[in-house]
Design a protein around this motif. Structure first.
Motif, mmCIF file in Angstrom:
data_model
loop_
_atom_site.group_PDB
_atom_site.id
_atom_site.type_symbol
_atom_site.label_atom_id
_atom_site.label_comp_id
_atom_site.label_asym_id
_atom_site.label_seq_id
_atom_site.Cartn_x
_atom_site.Cartn_y
_atom_site.Cartn_z
ATOM 1 N N GLU A 91 14.935 -11.293 28.447
ATOM 2 C CA GLU A 91 13.601 -10.950 27.956
ATOM 3 C C GLU A 91 12.596 -10.910 29.119
ATOM 4 O OE1 GLU A 91 12.780 -9.929 25.072
ATOM 5 O OE2 GLU A 91 13.818 -10.982 23.453
ATOM 6 N N GLU A 101 14.264 -1.451 26.267
ATOM 7 C CA GLU A 101 15.532 -1.824 25.636
ATOM 8 C C GLU A 101 16.207 -0.625 24.986
ATOM 9 O OE1 GLU A 101 17.400 -5.188 22.578
ATOM 10 O OE2 GLU A 101 15.273 -5.265 23.143
ATOM 11 N N ASP A 102 15.429 0.296 24.419
ATOM 12 C CA ASP A 102 16.045 1.441 23.749
ATOM 13 C C ASP A 102 16.655 2.443 24.723
ATOM 14 O OD1 ASP A 102 13.805 2.690 24.801
ATOM 15 O OD2 ASP A 102 12.901 3.192 22.877
ATOM 16 N N TYR A 108 24.285 -1.904 20.023
ATOM 17 C CA TYR A 108 23.658 -3.044 19.357
ATOM 18 C C TYR A 108 24.742 -4.080 19.078
ATOM 19 C CZ TYR A 108 19.596 -0.043 18.528
ATOM 20 O OH TYR A 108 18.503 0.781 18.693
ATOM 21 N N GLU A 126 18.383 -9.202 13.488
ATOM 22 C CA GLU A 126 19.242 -8.027 13.602
ATOM 23 C C GLU A 126 19.907 -7.966 14.973
ATOM 24 O OE1 GLU A 126 16.905 -4.593 12.747
ATOM 25 O OE2 GLU A 126 16.681 -5.087 10.613
ATOM 26 N N LYS A 127 20.968 -7.186 15.042
ATOM 27 C CA LYS A 127 21.619 -6.941 16.325
ATOM 28 C C LYS A 127 20.640 -6.256 17.282
ATOM 29 C CE LYS A 127 26.279 -6.253 14.447
ATOM 30 N NZ LYS A 127 27.409 -5.296 14.324
ATOM 31 N N ARG A 128 20.833 -6.517 18.569
ATOM 32 C CA ARG A 128 20.027 -5.870 19.599
ATOM 33 C C ARG A 128 20.913 -5.432 20.755
ATOM 34 N NH1 ARG A 128 15.043 -9.601 21.380
ATOM 35 N NH2 ARG A 128 14.804 -7.841 22.817
ATOM 36 N N ARG A 129 20.465 -4.419 21.469
ATOM 37 C CA ARG A 129 21.180 -4.019 22.677
ATOM 38 C C ARG A 129 21.152 -5.155 23.698
ATOM 39 N NH1 ARG A 129 22.129 1.519 22.328
ATOM 40 N NH2 ARG A 129 20.641 2.693 21.036
ATOM 41 N N TYR A 131 21.517 -8.209 23.237
ATOM 42 C CA TYR A 131 22.520 -9.228 22.955
ATOM 43 C C TYR A 131 23.917 -8.800 23.399
ATOM 44 C CZ TYR A 131 18.874 -11.113 19.841
ATOM 45 O OH TYR A 131 17.699 -11.613 19.327
#
Length: 345
Positions: A91, A101-102, A108, A126-129, A131
């Protein structure tokens, strides 16, 4: 393909699992000094390539320019497990680097480690890239694209200038022509490379001993990167994982990949090793590497003990009763260092 039995698991005296594969060790004279099985076997690096894929970042001025800490910079080489300290560092990097991040091509995901994954599920996150275990690598890719003036779009394609630069770096470290490097697609979507196991061992010898690298800029970048990996071992994986255990030993540079491939280099001994477990098991890495280090009379017995603690030779059932044994079965050829037992790459 010539494979040997590396590890055997027995329950009540009956063989239950057999893990076959290959091991190769090379020295600074580019000689194969230790081997078990076929050292010419083509093997995909998978995530063991991450230190090589991170080199464009360390060849740039990005770490200083964007004020990254060494802990954050270690994530460029990491297969992070999604612990709180990994996420906090990622972060922070998002705030410092010219990366959204996108823009990351990695999928994800939830964290690899069970506890942080369960915690996120309880919180309905929710899932994230971010992670995904390869997020740090992808952040490095996007950053250097902007630094070098490469397009960010398509950075994951093999013909993209960034991926071509990484291929050239690999070719130099492995002393292998580009035409002999095989290319596939890794789990996170970027190119993954396959080369003979002995050349893979050579790349980790040069990571451990950067003075063997002719290019002074690459030598400096490798030195900085390896110092950071040894300084922040838990960032490269997490506590009680083999990469972190090995990197705590300042004499070792190490990184594993999916499907049973593992590489490490020894600084003082000036040797590089690569191994492949053919059934893809990562579970038996500590057993194999402890066996290698014992057979070459490695001086740091604490490192060997730490590996044995990760995967004890006696295994227990769910009630804690001893029910079986796990033992390495290989004997490295070439340990006597006779002329007939040493083969040049």
């Amino acid at each position: 393909m010539n494979a040997v039995t590396l590890v055997e698991e027995t329950r009540a005296g009956i063989v239950e699992n057999v893990h076959t594969g290959m091991i190769c060790g090379v020295n600074e004279k580019i000689e194969t000094i230790y081997y078990a099985g076929d050292s010419d076997h083509y093997t995909y690096y998978r995530s063991a390539a991450k230190p090589i894929q991170a080199l464009p970042v360390f060849l740039s001025n990005c770490i200083t320019k964007y004020g990254l800490t060494n802990e954050e910079a270690a994530l460029f080489t990491a297969s992070h497990r999604g612990e709180s300290y990994h996420i906090a560092a990622l972060e922070s990097m998002l705030q410092k680097l010219p990366v959204r991040e996108d823009e990351l091509f990695c999928p994800y995901s939830y964290p690899l480690n069970v506890k942080p994954k369960e915690e996120m599920l309880r919180k309905n996150l929710e899932k994230r890239r971010l992670y995904h275990n390869c997020a740090g690598k992808h952040m490095g890719f996007v950053t250097v694209c902007r630094e070098f003036g490469f397009p960010v779009e398509g950075y994951w394609e093999v013909d993209h200038p960034l991926q071509q630069q990484i291929l050239k770096l690999l070719s130099e470290l492995a002393e292998l022509p580009l035409s002999e490097i095989k290319i596939g697609i890794d789990g996170c979507g970027v190119p993954v490379f396959a080369i003979p196991l002995k050349n893979m061992a050579l790349t980790y010898l040069k990571l451990a001993c950067p003075d063997l690298i002719k290019d002074p800029f690459l030598q400096k970048a490798v030195t900085q990167m390896i110092n950071i990996m040894n300084e922040h071992p838990r960032i490269v994986a997490s506590e009680d994982f083999i990469c972190s255990v090995l990197l705590q030993d300042q004499n070792i540079v190490a990184k594993g990949g999916a499907q049973g491939v593992y590489c490490f280099g020894l600084k003082k001994e000036r040797a590089g090793f690569a191994l492949k477990v053919l059934n893809g098991s990562e579970d038996v890495w500590p057993v194999i590497i402890a066996g290698i280090l014992e057979q070459i009379s490695y001086e740091n017995k604490q490192t060997i003990a730490s590996l044995r603690a990760l995967k004890p030779s006696i295994f227990k059932n769910d009630a804690g009763a001893e029910v079986g044994k796990i033992n390495e079965k290989f004997i490295l050829t070439g340990m006597q260092n006779t002329t007939s037992e040493i083969y040049r790459i």
